[in-house]
Design a protein around this motif. Structure first.
Motif, mmCIF file in Angstrom:
data_model
loop_
_atom_site.group_PDB
_atom_site.id
_atom_site.type_symbol
_atom_site.label_atom_id
_atom_site.label_comp_id
_atom_site.label_asym_id
_atom_site.label_seq_id
_atom_site.Cartn_x
_atom_site.Cartn_y
_atom_site.Cartn_z
ATOM 1 N N LEU A 185 0.818 -1.205 0.000
ATOM 2 C CA LEU A 185 0.000 0.000 0.000
ATOM 3 C C LEU A 185 0.859 1.264 0.000
ATOM 4 O O LEU A 185 0.521 2.260 -0.651
ATOM 5 N N ALA A 186 1.973 1.223 0.728
ATOM 6 C CA ALA A 186 2.862 2.392 0.758
ATOM 7 C C ALA A 186 3.475 2.652 -0.604
ATOM 8 O O ALA A 186 3.533 3.798 -1.082
ATOM 9 N N GLN A 187 3.942 1.601 -1.270
ATOM 10 C CA GLN A 187 4.553 1.765 -2.588
ATOM 11 C C GLN A 187 3.553 2.271 -3.616
ATOM 12 O O GLN A 187 3.831 3.197 -4.385
ATOM 13 N N THR A 188 2.385 1.644 -3.643
ATOM 14 C CA THR A 188 1.384 2.069 -4.619
ATOM 15 C C THR A 188 0.866 3.477 -4.316
ATOM 16 O O THR A 188 0.590 4.262 -5.233
ATOM 17 N N GLY A 189 0.735 3.787 -3.017
ATOM 18 C CA GLY A 189 0.300 5.136 -2.652
ATOM 19 C C GLY A 189 1.300 6.194 -3.101
ATOM 20 O O GLY A 189 0.921 7.255 -3.620
ATOM 21 N N LEU A 190 2.594 5.898 -2.932
ATOM 22 C CA LEU A 190 3.628 6.842 -3.380
ATOM 23 C C LEU A 190 3.606 6.999 -4.897
ATOM 24 O O LEU A 190 3.822 8.091 -5.422
ATOM 25 N N GLN A 191 3.353 5.915 -5.607
ATOM 26 C CA GLN A 191 3.275 6.011 -7.067
ATOM 27 C C GLN A 191 2.122 6.915 -7.500
ATOM 28 O O GLN A 191 2.266 7.739 -8.410
ATOM 29 N N ILE A 192 0.986 6.759 -6.818
ATOM 30 C CA ILE A 192 -0.167 7.610 -7.160
ATOM 31 C C ILE A 192 0.145 9.066 -6.860
ATOM 32 O O ILE A 192 -0.094 9.968 -7.688
ATOM 33 N N PHE A 193 0.699 9.319 -5.670
ATOM 34 C CA PHE A 193 1.024 10.695 -5.287
ATOM 35 C C PHE A 193 2.054 11.306 -6.234
ATOM 36 O O PHE A 193 1.980 12.489 -6.575
ATOM 37 N N LEU A 194 3.035 10.512 -6.674
ATOM 38 C CA LEU A 194 4.064 11.029 -7.570
ATOM 39 C C LEU A 194 3.466 11.399 -8.927
ATOM 40 O O LEU A 194 3.772 12.466 -9.481
ATOM 41 N N ARG A 195 2.597 10.548 -9.460
ATOM 42 C CA ARG A 195 1.965 10.852 -10.746
ATOM 43 C C ARG A 195 1.084 12.091 -10.640
ATOM 44 O O ARG A 195 1.093 12.961 -11.519
#
Length: 360
Positions: A185-195
């Motif tokens: 969840l942390a990795q995917t959340g960071l990917q969403i926030f970065l995009r």
């Protein structure tokens, strides 16, 4: 026609730009602030996320492993509150500090690292409800609304595809540990926030460009405003004094260089140009002094005192006065004409110049 209607057709002057900076009338975009803050939070979580997770895991394990030993007293509860606050500060401090610095950097960069002192003074017109309604229902207020709609659409488009990819991940159909789920969840959340942050950065750049154009248009001036500003600047005693001081200093410096000249070209009484040429150190003749009317008279008097040849050449004097600057070389198109004058001067005064070359 523009002067009669008061149309703003002139570029803002330096004084107008300086006054606008003092009053805080500069291009600012809230989207830049949002993008910087979000990028700061993403960067902080990227670097400190593992440590924050370890801290939370250690605190949770310590709490649940000693549930039987927890004492419910006022003193113990105070200690638990202090310990919990310290853990919260350790976890939240990096993100808070990063977003704070990012917000300050965004504001300072838009303000060009200047403080608009006059903008901090109270302005009671902002409390006027009539002016408030005008701002709400104006075209300018419609632009931020349009930007917000575009921003929302972009965020939905980016997050929808990413969320669907996450929901289809095999991790939701297999047995995994809580730690693995949290990491995922942390990795995917960071990917969403970065995009989303990168998309907001593009939107912020476009919005800032519009705000800069809008502010520049507001600072445009009419011809009458430019004339009035020039009159007020010229009427300033300090500015007048500074201009006279600069002119007198420049005139004195030029007259001091006249004795080093090889020839003075005149028009014959209105213009005087003092020229110097040294074959060893100069590529082309240079103008050491030039003047009109009284300044030209002073140049001729100094030339006569130091026995410097004075040559009357009206076309050449006019061209040198218009195109040459003091301390600079003569224009290339005047090389031939000046060479003829210098050749005549050297020929007539060959004994003098021969003696000066031998001395040097």
């Amino acid at each position: 026609m523009s002067e009669q209607t008061g149309e703003k057709t002139e570029q803002p002057t330096a004084r107008r730009m300086e006054d606008a900076l003092k009053h805080g009338q500069i291009a600012r975009s809230a989207e830049v602030q949002t993008a910087f803050v979000l990028l700061g939070a993403v960067a902080a979580l990227s670097f400190t996320g593992p440590e924050i997770w370890k801290q939370l895991v250690a605190t949770t394990e310590l709490t649940f492993s000693h549930l039987a030993d927890i004492s419910i007293t006022s003193t113990a509860l105070q200690g638990y509150a202090v310990a919990g606050s310290l853990v919260f500060l350790k976890c939240a401090a990096p993100v808070v500090i990063a977003t704070l610095l990012a917000g300050l950097l965004a504001g300072a960069s838009q303000n060009r690292f200047n403080t608009a002192s006059e903008a901090l003074t109270p302005n009671w017109d902002r409390l006027n409800p009539v002016e408030g309604f005008k701002r709400v229902f104006s075209f300018r207020s419609a632009v931020p609304s349009l930007v917000s709609i575009v921003k929302l659409a972009v965020i939905i488009a980016l997050t929808y595809s990413q969320v669907r990819t996450i929901l289809n991940d095999p991790i939701f159909t297999t047995a995994v540990s809580v730690g693995r789920m949290a990491e995922f969840l942390a990795q995917t959340g960071l990917q969403i926030f970065l995009r989303v942050s990168l998309a907001l950065l593009v939107i912020a750049a476009a919005d800032y460009g519009y705000q800069w154009w809008r502010t520049h248009q507001d600072l445009m001036m009419t011809k009458d405003e430019v004339k009035e500003e020039m009159k007020s600047s010229e009427g300033n005693p300090q500015i007048k004094s500074a201009r006279r001081r600069r002119r007198s200093q420049s005139k004195a410096k030029q007259l001091a260089e006249v004795p080093t000249a090889d020839v003075v070209v005149t028009n014959p009484t209105h213009i005087a140009i003092a020229l110097r040429y040294d074959r060893k150190t100069m590529r082309a003749p240079k103008v050491v002094a030039k003047g009109i009317r009284l300044n030209a008279l002073s140049i001729r008097e100094i030339a006569a005192k130091h026995q410097i040849p004075v040559v009357e050449n009206k076309p050449l004097a006019r061209m040198l006065f218009k195109q040459a600057r003091v301390g600079g070389e003569i224009p290339a198109q005047l090389y031939a004409a000046v060479a003829e004058v210098l050749a005549w001067v050297y020929r007539v005064n060959r004994y003098r110049y021969y003696a000066e070359q031998n001395q040097t």
